[in-house]
Design an enzyme around this catalytic site. Structure first.
Site, short mmCIF file in Angstrom:
data_model
loop_
_atom_site.label_atom_id
_atom_site.label_comp_id
_atom_site.label_asym_id
_atom_site.label_seq_id
_atom_site.Cartn_x
_atom_site.Cartn_y
_atom_site.Cartn_z
N ASP A 31 75.15 42.58 80.90
CA ASP A 31 73.82 43.25 80.63
C ASP A 31 73.53 43.47 82.23
O ASP A 31 73.90 42.75 83.02
CB ASP A 31 72.62 42.82 79.82
CG ASP A 31 71.60 43.51 79.87
OD1 ASP A 31 71.51 44.58 79.65
OD2 ASP A 31 70.34 42.73 80.05
N ASP A 86 69.56 45.08 83.38
CA ASP A 86 68.06 44.27 83.41
C ASP A 86 67.66 43.05 82.92
O ASP A 86 68.02 42.67 81.95
CB ASP A 86 67.01 45.29 82.53
CG ASP A 86 67.13 46.67 83.42
OD1 ASP A 86 67.02 46.82 84.48
OD2 ASP A 86 66.90 47.58 82.80
#
Length: 336
Positions: A88, A90
């Protein structure tokens, strides 16, 4: 003359025999060496957790240390040729906070920038206040959260389109923002690039902003592939919409299955290190057909008391309020 030819044939046979014997001896020795090397690797594996001070930090929570040890062992034995990273962005590669202040996500970078009108900024802030609490609510299932995430992203993207954002201003927007990558990010990306390890960044953020953050930090290397929500611009470079289907926090399973073509090109890369900060990130590797070892590392940034147990049930290693990539880097150091 006949005696001489017999002697020459015998000498040739003896030479061939000695050469074969030498090769056989070398083979045996190298076999022993390989066994010794493997034995040393196994011994090293059995002491892994004690050898890695990064795993002893108070921020590190592991439910099953033996399983994690075995998993890291499998990654070490597979080496560079079998490894791939699925992550991922963020709050996983980027920081959640710095010096007590929240750091922005890719969406927040735009929400907070000077190109957004004050009225729209307030609307975007209200959306975040409403839906972020739903996203991290420990009492709701992913299925219950799902429609709210679609609502949030759809409304937010509609507001951004109304702002007629200019693409050529994005570099300035990013450089003026408070976004920060986690400590140790240069080591992480440079080592992976040096060993040509494929890195798949799967983000529910805004791809155009994510790529600019990576570029400005000097780590958007050729081994990195980004799948995210990318903007669509008109001939004047003005935002007019978003490409493809929406990616939100809890539909990464669907996105992973849409990227099976990418993963099929990496069929030999059966060892995976997965990095995420949401329970929705656990499905990012669902498009990988042949998984030998998958080590899941989860960053728990918010609602720690309520979510820690659930994260420990799902992630192999949980890092609580950890703004570094120390654990990932220490594991890569052993593998590569």
């Amino acid at each position: 003359l006949m005696h001489l030819s017999i002697l020459l044939v015998s000498a040739a046979r003896f030479s061939a025999f000695m050469q074969a014997l030498h090769l056989w001896t070398l083979f045996l020795i190298s076999g022993v060496d390989l066994e010794q090397i493997q034995e040393l690797k196994n011994q090293e594996c059995s002491k892994l957790t004690t050898q890695m001070p990064e795993l002893q930090k108070k921020t590190v929570h592991i439910k099953d240390p033996k399983r994690v040890e075995e998993m890291i062992c499998g990654l070490i034995k597979g080496g560079a040729t079998k490894l791939q990273i699925i992550t991922d962005f963020d709050m996983t590669l980027s920081r959640f906070s710095h010096n007590g202040k929240r750091c922005p996500t890719c969406h927040n970078i735009i929400d907070n920038c000077k190109l957004i009108t004050e009225e729209s900024r307030q609307k975007l802030y209200q959306l975040k206040e409403t839906y972020y609490s739903i996203e991290i609510d420990p009492n709701l299932t992913i299925q219950e959260k799902y429609p709210y995430m679609i609502e949030w992203y759809t409304k937010s993207h509609k507001l951004l389109i109304e702002q007629h954002l200019e693409k050529d201003k994005f570099a300035e927007i990013v450089s003026e923002s408070d976004v920060m990558l986690k400590e140790g990010y240069e080591i992480f990306f440079d080592k992976l690039n040096k060993h040509s390890i494929p890195v798949f960044i799967f983000s529910a953020g805004i791809g155009d902003i994510l790529e600019e953050v990576m570029r400005q930090n000097g780590v958007y290397h050729s081994n990195v592939k980004v799948v995210s929500n990318f903007m669509e611009f008109d001939e004047n470079g003005i935002l007019k919409g978003f490409k493809g289907e929406l990616i939100h926090v809890y539909n990464k399973h669907d996105g992973a299955l849409k990227n099976t073509e990418y993963f099929s090109q990496l069929k030999d890369n059966s060892n995976i290190i997965l990095l995420g900060d949401s329970l929705g990130d656990l499905t990012m590797a669902d498009g990988v057909a042949n998984v030998e070892n998958i080590l899941k590392i989860g960053f728990l940034n918010d609602k720690v008391d309520e979510l820690l147990e659930k994260y420990m049930d799902n992630y192999d290693i949980v890092l609580v309020k950890d703004e570094t990539l120390d654990v990932a880097n220490s594991i890569l150091q052993k593998i590569l």
